[in-house]
Design an enzyme around this catalytic site. Sequence first.
Site, PDB file in Angstrom:
ATOM      1  N   ARG A 244       3.349   4.982  -9.473  1.00 14.23           N
ATOM      2  CA  ARG A 244       3.212   3.497  -9.110  1.00 14.23           C
ATOM      3  C   ARG A 244       4.631   3.195  -8.511  1.00 14.23           C
ATOM      4  O   ARG A 244       5.636   3.399  -8.697  1.00 14.23           O
ATOM      5  CB  ARG A 244       3.045   2.432 -10.443  1.00 14.23           C
ATOM      6  CG  ARG A 244       1.686   2.661 -10.911  1.00 14.23           C
ATOM      7  CD  ARG A 244       0.627   1.705  -9.883  1.00 14.23           C
ATOM      8  NE  ARG A 244      -0.684   1.704 -10.436  1.00 14.23           N
ATOM      9  CZ  ARG A 244      -1.643   2.437 -10.328  1.00 14.23           C
ATOM     10  NH1 ARG A 244      -1.267   3.608  -9.844  1.00 14.23           N
ATOM     11  NH2 ARG A 244      -2.899   2.375 -10.667  1.00 14.23           N
ATOM     12  N   GLU A 273       4.108  -1.766  -0.910  1.00 19.64           N
ATOM     13  CA  GLU A 273       2.887  -1.354  -0.197  1.00 19.64           C
ATOM     14  C   GLU A 273       2.365  -2.625   0.493  1.00 19.64           C
ATOM     15  O   GLU A 273       2.164  -3.563  -0.311  1.00 19.64           O
ATOM     16  CB  GLU A 273       2.023  -0.593  -0.902  1.00 19.64           C
ATOM     17  CG  GLU A 273       2.583   0.814  -1.404  1.00 19.64           C
ATOM     18  CD  GLU A 273       1.629   1.913  -2.145  1.00 19.64           C
ATOM     19  OE1 GLU A 273       0.362   1.441  -1.970  1.00 19.64           O
ATOM     20  OE2 GLU A 273       2.115   2.712  -3.070  1.00 19.64           O
ATOM     21  N   HIS A 291       0.009   6.923  -0.517  1.00 15.06           N
ATOM     22  CA  HIS A 291      -0.989   6.607  -1.559  1.00 15.06           C
ATOM     23  C   HIS A 291      -2.104   7.204  -1.827  1.00 15.06           C
ATOM     24  O   HIS A 291      -3.280   6.675  -1.808  1.00 15.06           O
ATOM     25  CB  HIS A 291      -0.973   5.052  -1.665  1.00 15.06           C
ATOM     26  CG  HIS A 291      -1.228   4.562  -3.222  1.00 15.06           C
ATOM     27  ND1 HIS A 291      -0.893   3.184  -3.892  1.00 15.06           N
ATOM     28  CD2 HIS A 291      -1.681   5.288  -4.348  1.00 15.06           C
ATOM     29  CE1 HIS A 291      -1.212   3.411  -5.180  1.00 15.06           C
ATOM     30  NE2 HIS A 291      -1.846   4.532  -5.692  1.00 15.06           N
TER      31      HIS A 291
END
Length: 316
Positions: A244, A273, A291
């Site tokens: 994460r 992000e 990702h």
Amino acid sequence: MKVLANDGVSQSGIDALENAGFEVLTTTVAQEQLENYINENDISVILVRSATTVRKNIIDNCPSLKIIGRGGVGMDNIDVDYARSKGLHVINTPAASSHSVAELVFGHFYGLARFLHNSNRDMPLEGDANFKGLKKAYAKGTELKGKTLGVLGFGRIGQATAKVAIGAGMKVVAFDPFLEKANLELEFFDGQKASFEIKTISKEDVLKQSDFLTLHVPAQKDYVIDEAEFNQMKDGVIFANAARGGVVNEIALVKAIESGKVARAALDVFEKEPKPEMQLLMNPALSLTPHTGAATNEAQDRIGTELADQIISILK
């Protein structure tokens, strides 16, 4: 009943739901329009991945909703406890993408160990004019076999990553505050199997022993890896975060790279992000992906099918 797959779902998942009598909508609705769309279309199930959030306002104001589904593991983009307190089912697919993430981590590790992330940039630019110079620059690679992989977070994805490491001939050390040991079973192409018991050790010992280090933890308030943790690592460690954004202090990571504590690193997730910091994007010691840890065709098929099975079980 209608299912809104707002961040998409595999065709296998759509087929399974439609065969069970559900109508599947794959329209991508903007976050600010989601509440109205759910109510106007009488949506019973919303499926999300990491892009869409399902917070209290949607839970409170969309009475038609019965199920919130997350395609993947982490559910930090959903108010899970609140939804369940209101009688909604919240489901996810914790095992479906484990091996996909593990393979991406090792894709990065193999690339970093042999400077592929740099060589693939430089060869098109200088390969004809500076072949010998590039060969010399990238001639000090390292093998993974015989090295120690440290795994922080030894749940499904951490264990899947450990299996790949064992297959590559690495020693595995792991830390998990909720797990004392894990039994890993490796299956091979001809039906043979091999089992390995991994006993977890302290986080500090993992940091000190690891030649390669991978992070597989959920989102949390504080950094899991900060300046203090980098200082405990071996000099020249190769590090990966495909867990994460926000569990690694990216400023501390850049400093650790500059000091030589971290030789090279891989990031699949970022604090900011979808706009990572430019100093990360331009750093030659970093191997970067947007990702995509769970983004394989096989994982998406498994995710779609598992979500469909759970929805059918609950509502049919």
